[in-house]
Design an enzyme around this catalytic site. Structure first.
Site, PDB file in Angstrom:
ATOM      1  N   LYS A  19       4.881  10.628 -12.741  1.00  0.00           N
ATOM      2  CA  LYS A  19       5.091   9.345 -12.039  1.00  0.00           C
ATOM      3  C   LYS A  19       3.765   8.676 -11.709  1.00  0.00           C
ATOM      4  O   LYS A  19       3.600   7.479 -11.933  1.00  0.00           O
ATOM      5  CB  LYS A  19       5.922   9.595 -10.767  1.00  0.00           C
ATOM      6  CG  LYS A  19       6.152   8.352  -9.924  1.00  0.00           C
ATOM      7  CD  LYS A  19       7.370   8.489  -9.044  1.00  0.00           C
ATOM      8  CE  LYS A  19       7.115   9.308  -7.791  1.00  0.00           C
ATOM      9  NZ  LYS A  19       6.446   8.530  -6.728  1.00  0.00           N
ATOM     10  N   SER A  20       2.814   9.433 -11.184  1.00  0.00           N
ATOM     11  CA  SER A  20       1.509   8.846 -10.832  1.00  0.00           C
ATOM     12  C   SER A  20       0.849   8.221 -12.055  1.00  0.00           C
ATOM     13  O   SER A  20       0.296   7.121 -11.994  1.00  0.00           O
ATOM     14  CB  SER A  20       0.563   9.933 -10.307  1.00  0.00           C
ATOM     15  OG  SER A  20       0.873  10.281  -9.000  1.00  0.00           O
ATOM     16  N   SER A 164      -6.687  10.469   0.500  1.00  0.00           N
ATOM     17  CA  SER A 164      -5.581   9.777  -0.164  1.00  0.00           C
ATOM     18  C   SER A 164      -6.025   9.215  -1.503  1.00  0.00           C
ATOM     19  O   SER A 164      -6.938   8.383  -1.575  1.00  0.00           O
ATOM     20  CB  SER A 164      -5.061   8.631   0.715  1.00  0.00           C
ATOM     21  OG  SER A 164      -4.276   7.751  -0.061  1.00  0.00           O
ATOM     22  N   ASP A 312       2.830  16.756  -2.575  1.00  0.00           N
ATOM     23  CA  ASP A 312       4.252  16.429  -2.750  1.00  0.00           C
ATOM     24  C   ASP A 312       5.114  17.683  -2.903  1.00  0.00           C
ATOM     25  O   ASP A 312       6.343  17.595  -2.952  1.00  0.00           O
ATOM     26  CB  ASP A 312       4.427  15.490  -3.950  1.00  0.00           C
ATOM     27  CG  ASP A 312       3.743  14.144  -3.689  1.00  0.00           C
ATOM     28  OD1 ASP A 312       3.618  13.748  -2.516  1.00  0.00           O
ATOM     29  OD2 ASP A 312       3.317  13.494  -4.663  1.00  0.00           O
ATOM     30  N   LYS A 339       4.846   9.948   4.506  1.00  0.00           N
ATOM     31  CA  LYS A 339       5.418   9.827   3.152  1.00  0.00           C
ATOM     32  C   LYS A 339       6.722   9.027   3.202  1.00  0.00           C
ATOM     33  O   LYS A 339       6.978   8.340   4.175  1.00  0.00           O
ATOM     34  CB  LYS A 339       5.619  11.225   2.556  1.00  0.00           C
ATOM     35  CG  LYS A 339       4.313  11.979   2.359  1.00  0.00           C
ATOM     36  CD  LYS A 339       3.444  11.295   1.312  1.00  0.00           C
ATOM     37  CE  LYS A 339       2.089  11.952   1.184  1.00  0.00           C
ATOM     38  NZ  LYS A 339       1.179  11.174   0.350  1.00  0.00           N
ATOM     39  N   ARG A 343       7.907  13.891   6.371  1.00  0.00           N
ATOM     40  CA  ARG A 343       8.300  15.103   5.629  1.00  0.00           C
ATOM     41  C   ARG A 343       8.094  16.392   6.404  1.00  0.00           C
ATOM     42  O   ARG A 343       8.589  17.424   5.979  1.00  0.00           O
ATOM     43  CB  ARG A 343       7.578  15.172   4.279  1.00  0.00           C
ATOM     44  CG  ARG A 343       8.212  14.275   3.256  1.00  0.00           C
ATOM     45  CD  ARG A 343       7.765  14.577   1.838  1.00  0.00           C
ATOM     46  NE  ARG A 343       8.299  13.540   0.965  1.00  0.00           N
ATOM     47  CZ  ARG A 343       7.685  13.042  -0.096  1.00  0.00           C
ATOM     48  NH1 ARG A 343       6.490  13.499  -0.441  1.00  0.00           N
ATOM     49  NH2 ARG A 343       8.263  12.109  -0.827  1.00  0.00           N
TER      50      ARG A 343
HETATM   51  C1  S3P Z   1      -0.131   9.514  -5.254  1.00  0.00           C
HETATM   52  C2  S3P Z   1      -0.909  10.041  -4.257  1.00  0.00           C
HETATM   53  C3  S3P Z   1      -0.350  10.799  -3.119  1.00  0.00           C
HETATM   54  C4  S3P Z   1       1.047  11.324  -3.433  1.00  0.00           C
HETATM   55  C5  S3P Z   1       1.927  10.272  -4.034  1.00  0.00           C
HETATM   56  C6  S3P Z   1       1.327   9.734  -5.313  1.00  0.00           C
HETATM   57  C7  S3P Z   1      -0.790   8.740  -6.327  1.00  0.00           C
HETATM   58  O1  S3P Z   1      -0.261   9.932  -2.006  1.00  0.00           O
HETATM   59  O2  S3P Z   1       1.647  11.838  -2.266  1.00  0.00           O
HETATM   60  O3  S3P Z   1       3.214  10.797  -4.305  1.00  0.00           O
HETATM   61  O4  S3P Z   1      -0.129   8.416  -7.329  1.00  0.00           O
HETATM   62  O5  S3P Z   1      -1.983   8.426  -6.186  1.00  0.00           O
HETATM   63  P1  S3P Z   1      -1.513   9.694  -1.003  1.00  0.00           P
HETATM   64  O6  S3P Z   1      -2.620   9.104  -1.769  1.00  0.00           O
HETATM   65  O7  S3P Z   1      -1.015   8.735   0.051  1.00  0.00           O
HETATM   66  O8  S3P Z   1      -1.821  11.056  -0.444  1.00  0.00           O
END
Ligand code: S3P
Length: 433
Positions: A19-20, A164, A312, A339, A343
């Site tokens: 997904k990312s 983050s 996650d 989140k 969570r």
């Molecule tokens: C993500 C970063 C994480 C993760 C999220 C996806 C990303 O969040 O929890 O599901 O795609 O960069 P944070 O950057 O807020 O920790």
């Protein structure tokens, strides 16, 4: 949705694209010059919101088939304001990264909105650094809707107050449009998909132990992006196979970026039996196949620096630890409260309602492991896809099965989750007979 217990899990599976990485492929493709072809796209409610967002900004996206996209980018500076709000739905990655990109579209105004969950999540973490770069941003007390008045950007060096990847990425993307080099200093390493994809697109990125520097860019050249399987979608099955005695599961083509696979390190400490084979690279990212056998787990403690690497998957860690020998602990994970749901509370409520011994702390959980099957019962997903999947895995490992409230929310990241689970159950039960 009700999920019944399962004796053991056997078989082979592949999970949808990460997904990312899928979000980034669409967003960066929209900024490319000409066509970007994305294969292995992880289709979900979140990533479809990203397709709709770039379409609203004037980009053509052909959905060639279920997981192949052709994106005709407008160039780094070619996005056009739709003159109406852009709906980011439930997607935190979309809203944070898009804010960084739109801040660079000098002379235009944009407005970003989202659903109730996204509207409750903090946005100041991105508006603060981007304002320092010169963007004019407005929120409702740090929340959506977010208004962007894009102006010329200056480069900054910014120390992230929270670990983050979304915030890091928003700043790096805005840095493409800044006057000089932009540096983000991380308190502890977070996922680096943005850095890897920008580098592959020809951007100059300098990576040091605790910081990343990006140079301004004129263009992105992506060409083709192959998206590996999503480790976060594989994780529920990894935990299921670990917990169900006699299991033997293979998951193929999974992203194994070390900034994502903290759960494997944690499981290894707990006595988990996961072997990686066929290591290779998919789309510029480390990837491989996984062989997972059931294991008798022992307790462990997870501390701050490990948190972003398993962020996650921490609800699943809590489930595994609640079935292990001994007392486990998670600390330094206050980010879990920001989140799609809180969570910490959602995980604790879900596991306690199944009879597990988990207590919430400000920055994580305390878990008393009891190495037997959870009792079963009913859990509230709170509209959070990761909690619904946690419920489904707890159900397989339970004595009596679990009723999951609002289970459809799995579509946010993994629309085919319950179908895949049903297929695997069938294969596993057939082998049993
Ligand atoms: C993500 C970063 C994480 C993760 C999220 C996806 C990303 O969040 O929890 O599901 O795609 O960069 P944070 O950057 O807020 O920790």
């Amino acid at each position: 949705m009700r999920v019944e217990p399962l004796k053991r899990l056997v078989g082979h599976l592949a999970v949808p694209g990460d997904k990312s990485i899928s979000h980034r492929a669409v967003l960066f493709g929209a900024l490319g010059d000409g066509e970007t072809r994305v294969t292995g796209f992880g289709r979900s409610a979140d990533t479809e919101a990203t397709i709709e967002a770039v379409r609203a900004l004037g980009v053509t996206v052909y959905e060639h088939d279920h997981d192949t996209l052709r994106i005709f980018g407008k160039g780094l500076r070619g996005l056009v304001s739709p003159g109406r709000p852009i709906d980011c739905a439930n997607a935190g990655t979309l809203v944070r990264l898009l804010t960084g990109i739109l801040a660079g579209q000098n002379g235009q105004q944009f407005e970003l909105t989202g659903d109730a969950s996204l509207s409750a999540r903090p946005m100041k973490r991105v508006t603060e650094p981007l304002s320092r770069m010169g963007a004019a941003l407005e929120t409702e007390d740090g929340h959506l809707p977010l208004g962007i008045d894009a102006r010329p950007l200056r480069s900054i060096t910014y120390e992230l107050p929270v670990a983050s990847a979304q915030v890091k990425s928003a700043i790096l993307l805005a840095g493409l449009y800044a006057t000089g080099e932009t540096t983000v200093v991380e308190p502890t390493p977070t996922r680096d998909h943005t850095e890897l994809m920008l580098e592959a697109a020809g951007v100059t990125i300098t990576r040091r132990e605790s910081s990343v520097t990006v140079q301004p860019a004129e263009r992105l050249d992506l060409g083709e992006i192959e998206v590996p399987g999503d480790f976060s979608s594989a994780a529920p099955f990894i935990i299921a196979a670990t917990l169900l005695p006699g299991s033997e599961l293979h998951i193929h083509g999974v992203n194994l970026n070390p900034r994502r696979t903290g759960l494997l390190t944690i499981l290894e400490r707990m006595g988990g039996r996961v072997t990686v084979y066929n290591r290779r690279r998919i789309g510029g990212e480390p990837a491989g196949d996984l062989d997972i056998r059931s294991a008798d787990l022992v307790a462990t403690t997870v501390l701050g620096p490990e948190v972003p690497l398993a962020i996650d998957e921490l609800p699943l860690f809590a489930l595994a630890a609640s079935c292990a020998h001994g007392n486990s602990r998670l600390r330094g994970a206050e980010e879990l409260r920001a989140k799609e749901s809180d969570r910490v509370e959602a995980t604790v409520d879900a596991l306690r309602s199944l009879g597990q011994h988990v207590i919430a702390t400000e920055d994580g959980f305390r878990i008393r492991g009891v190495p037997t099957r959870p009792r079963g019962g009913r859990i509230e997903s709170r509209g959070d896809h990761r909690i619904a999947m946690l419920g489904a895995i707890a159900a397989l490992a339970s004595a009596d099965g679990v009723e999951i409230d609002d289970a459809e929310c799995v579509a946010v990241s993994f629309p085919g989750f319950f179908e895949l689970l049903a297929q695997l159950k069938e294969t596993s039960e057939r082998q049993e007979a």
